[in-house]
Design a protein around this motif. Structure first.
Motif, PDB file in Angstrom:
ATOM      1  N   VAL A 118       0.833  -1.193   0.000  1.00 60.25           N
ATOM      2  CA  VAL A 118       0.000   0.000   0.000  1.00 60.25           C
ATOM      3  C   VAL A 118       0.876   1.254   0.000  1.00 60.25           C
ATOM      4  O   VAL A 118       0.597   2.218  -0.727  1.00 60.25           O
ATOM      5  CB  VAL A 118      -0.978  -0.011   1.199  1.00 60.25           C
ATOM      6  CG1 VAL A 118      -1.666   1.329   1.365  1.00 60.25           C
ATOM      7  CG2 VAL A 118      -1.996  -1.124   1.023  1.00 60.25           C
TER       8      VAL A 118
ATOM      9  N   ASN B  10       2.357   1.760  -3.511  1.00 60.02           N
ATOM     10  CA  ASN B  10       1.371   2.086  -4.540  1.00 60.02           C
ATOM     11  C   ASN B  10       0.553   3.337  -4.225  1.00 60.02           C
ATOM     12  O   ASN B  10       0.066   3.998  -5.136  1.00 60.02           O
ATOM     13  CB  ASN B  10       0.437   0.905  -4.777  1.00 60.02           C
ATOM     14  CG  ASN B  10       1.132  -0.185  -5.561  1.00 60.02           C
ATOM     15  OD1 ASN B  10       1.426  -0.010  -6.736  1.00 60.02           O
ATOM     16  ND2 ASN B  10       1.446  -1.281  -4.896  1.00 60.02           N
ATOM     17  N   ALA B  11       0.363   3.690  -3.001  1.00 51.59           N
ATOM     18  CA  ALA B  11      -0.430   4.869  -2.667  1.00 51.59           C
ATOM     19  C   ALA B  11       0.388   6.149  -2.780  1.00 51.59           C
ATOM     20  O   ALA B  11      -0.101   7.167  -3.250  1.00 51.59           O
ATOM     21  CB  ALA B  11      -0.997   4.732  -1.259  1.00 51.59           C
TER      22      ALA B  11
ATOM     23  N   ARG C 203       4.490   2.427  -9.183  1.00 49.39           N
ATOM     24  CA  ARG C 203       3.051   2.462  -8.924  1.00 49.39           C
ATOM     25  C   ARG C 203       2.387   1.511  -9.918  1.00 49.39           C
ATOM     26  O   ARG C 203       1.922   1.919 -10.964  1.00 49.39           O
ATOM     27  CB  ARG C 203       2.517   3.876  -9.098  1.00 49.39           C
ATOM     28  CG  ARG C 203       1.101   3.991  -8.606  1.00 49.39           C
ATOM     29  CD  ARG C 203       0.681   5.426  -8.603  1.00 49.39           C
ATOM     30  NE  ARG C 203      -0.530   5.532  -7.813  1.00 49.39           N
ATOM     31  CZ  ARG C 203      -1.053   6.628  -7.427  1.00 49.39           C
ATOM     32  NH1 ARG C 203      -0.473   7.761  -7.725  1.00 49.39           N
ATOM     33  NH2 ARG C 203      -2.158   6.640  -6.748  1.00 49.39           N
TER      34      ARG C 203
ATOM     35  N   PRO D 199      -2.768   1.067  -8.552  1.00 48.32           N
ATOM     36  CA  PRO D 199      -3.291   2.292  -7.955  1.00 48.32           C
ATOM     37  C   PRO D 199      -4.355   2.024  -6.889  1.00 48.32           C
ATOM     38  O   PRO D 199      -4.737   0.886  -6.651  1.00 48.32           O
ATOM     39  CB  PRO D 199      -3.875   3.051  -9.144  1.00 48.32           C
ATOM     40  CG  PRO D 199      -3.841   2.144 -10.298  1.00 48.32           C
ATOM     41  CD  PRO D 199      -3.032   0.953  -9.958  1.00 48.32           C
ATOM     42  N   TYR D 200      -4.868   3.092  -6.315  1.00 48.53           N
ATOM     43  CA  TYR D 200      -5.664   3.076  -5.087  1.00 48.53           C
ATOM     44  C   TYR D 200      -6.646   1.931  -4.872  1.00 48.53           C
ATOM     45  O   TYR D 200      -6.579   1.323  -3.810  1.00 48.53           O
ATOM     46  CB  TYR D 200      -6.392   4.411  -4.888  1.00 48.53           C
ATOM     47  CG  TYR D 200      -7.442   4.312  -3.815  1.00 48.53           C
ATOM     48  CD1 TYR D 200      -7.077   4.062  -2.505  1.00 48.53           C
ATOM     49  CD2 TYR D 200      -8.776   4.402  -4.132  1.00 48.53           C
ATOM     50  CE1 TYR D 200      -8.032   3.944  -1.528  1.00 48.53           C
ATOM     51  CE2 TYR D 200      -9.732   4.294  -3.151  1.00 48.53           C
ATOM     52  CZ  TYR D 200      -9.360   4.057  -1.853  1.00 48.53           C
ATOM     53  OH  TYR D 200     -10.301   3.929  -0.889  1.00 48.53           O
ATOM     54  N   PRO D 201      -7.521   1.534  -5.701  1.00 48.26           N
ATOM     55  CA  PRO D 201      -8.419   0.454  -5.242  1.00 48.26           C
ATOM     56  C   PRO D 201      -7.668  -0.851  -4.960  1.00 48.26           C
ATOM     57  O   PRO D 201      -8.225  -1.772  -4.392  1.00 48.26           O
ATOM     58  CB  PRO D 201      -9.405   0.279  -6.386  1.00 48.26           C
ATOM     59  CG  PRO D 201      -9.231   1.436  -7.302  1.00 48.26           C
ATOM     60  CD  PRO D 201      -7.893   2.021  -7.015  1.00 48.26           C
ATOM     61  N   PHE D 202      -6.397  -0.895  -5.348  1.00 49.48           N
ATOM     62  CA  PHE D 202      -5.533  -2.058  -5.075  1.00 49.48           C
ATOM     63  C   PHE D 202      -6.174  -3.351  -5.563  1.00 49.48           C
ATOM     64  O   PHE D 202      -6.283  -4.339  -4.837  1.00 49.48           O
ATOM     65  CB  PHE D 202      -5.185  -2.155  -3.596  1.00 49.48           C
ATOM     66  CG  PHE D 202      -4.587  -0.901  -3.041  1.00 49.48           C
ATOM     67  CD1 PHE D 202      -3.413  -0.394  -3.562  1.00 49.48           C
ATOM     68  CD2 PHE D 202      -5.197  -0.218  -2.005  1.00 49.48           C
ATOM     69  CE1 PHE D 202      -2.858   0.771  -3.054  1.00 49.48           C
ATOM     70  CE2 PHE D 202      -4.653   0.936  -1.494  1.00 49.48           C
ATOM     71  CZ  PHE D 202      -3.487   1.439  -2.019  1.00 49.48           C
TER      72      PHE D 202
END
Length: 160
Positions: A52, A55-56, A63, A66-69
């Motif tokens: 996290v 990637n965050a 990266r 991204p956010y929703p992983f």
């Protein structure tokens, strides 16, 4: 050399690898044993935090998820899809071992019960047989009675 009829023929299909049938079972037990430890939880928590964080915040210019992983979620789904059957396999193997141990315990208890009943019958037989034999206490009491009977006669002889 001619083929002998008293020995089985070897399987000629050597292209197929020969695996130990319990190899997967032992691996499943080791996996289940490891997944049930705090070490596994610590490693998994560290992995998720690093994933996290990278990637965050895009640490080190990386990266890939991204956010929703979604990729991380996919990894967890794959892990769960393999973990559940492996844990069930390990539990089934443990149930089989417990069943065998329970059967051995039952057999041992049955043998102990049979031995105890046999010894009880033997002791009862010995008691019945000893009931007809003079015991040490019985002989002593008889000797005391005889001595008491003889003692007054000796006093009468001395007095007379």
């Amino acid at each position: 050399m001619a083929d002998r009829l008293d020995t089985p023929k070897e399987d000629r299909r050597v292209w197929r690898p020969r695996l130990d049938p319990d190899f997967i079972g032992r691996g499943a037990e080791a996996f289940a044993r490891f997944m049930g430890t705090g070490t596994f939880l610590l490693y998994m928590t560290g992995f998720v935090i690093v994933w996290v964080a990278i990637n965050a915040v895009a640490l080190f210019g990386l990266r890939w998820d991204p956010y929703p992983f979604i990729l991380l979620n996919l990894f967890f789904s794959v892990q769960a899809s393999y973990a559940a059957p492996l844990i069930l396999l390990a539990q089934n193997r443990q149930d089989d071992r417990d069943r065998v141990a329970l059967e051995h315990d039952r057999q041992r208890a049955a043998r102990s019960l049979a031995d105890t009943e046999f010894l009880a019958r033997e002791m009862a037989g010995l008691r019945i047989a000893l009931g007809e034999v003079a015991t040490r206490d019985f002989v002593r009491s008889e000797l005391r009675n005889l001595l008491e009977e003889l003692t007054p006669e000796r006093e009468d002889e001395r007095a007379g």
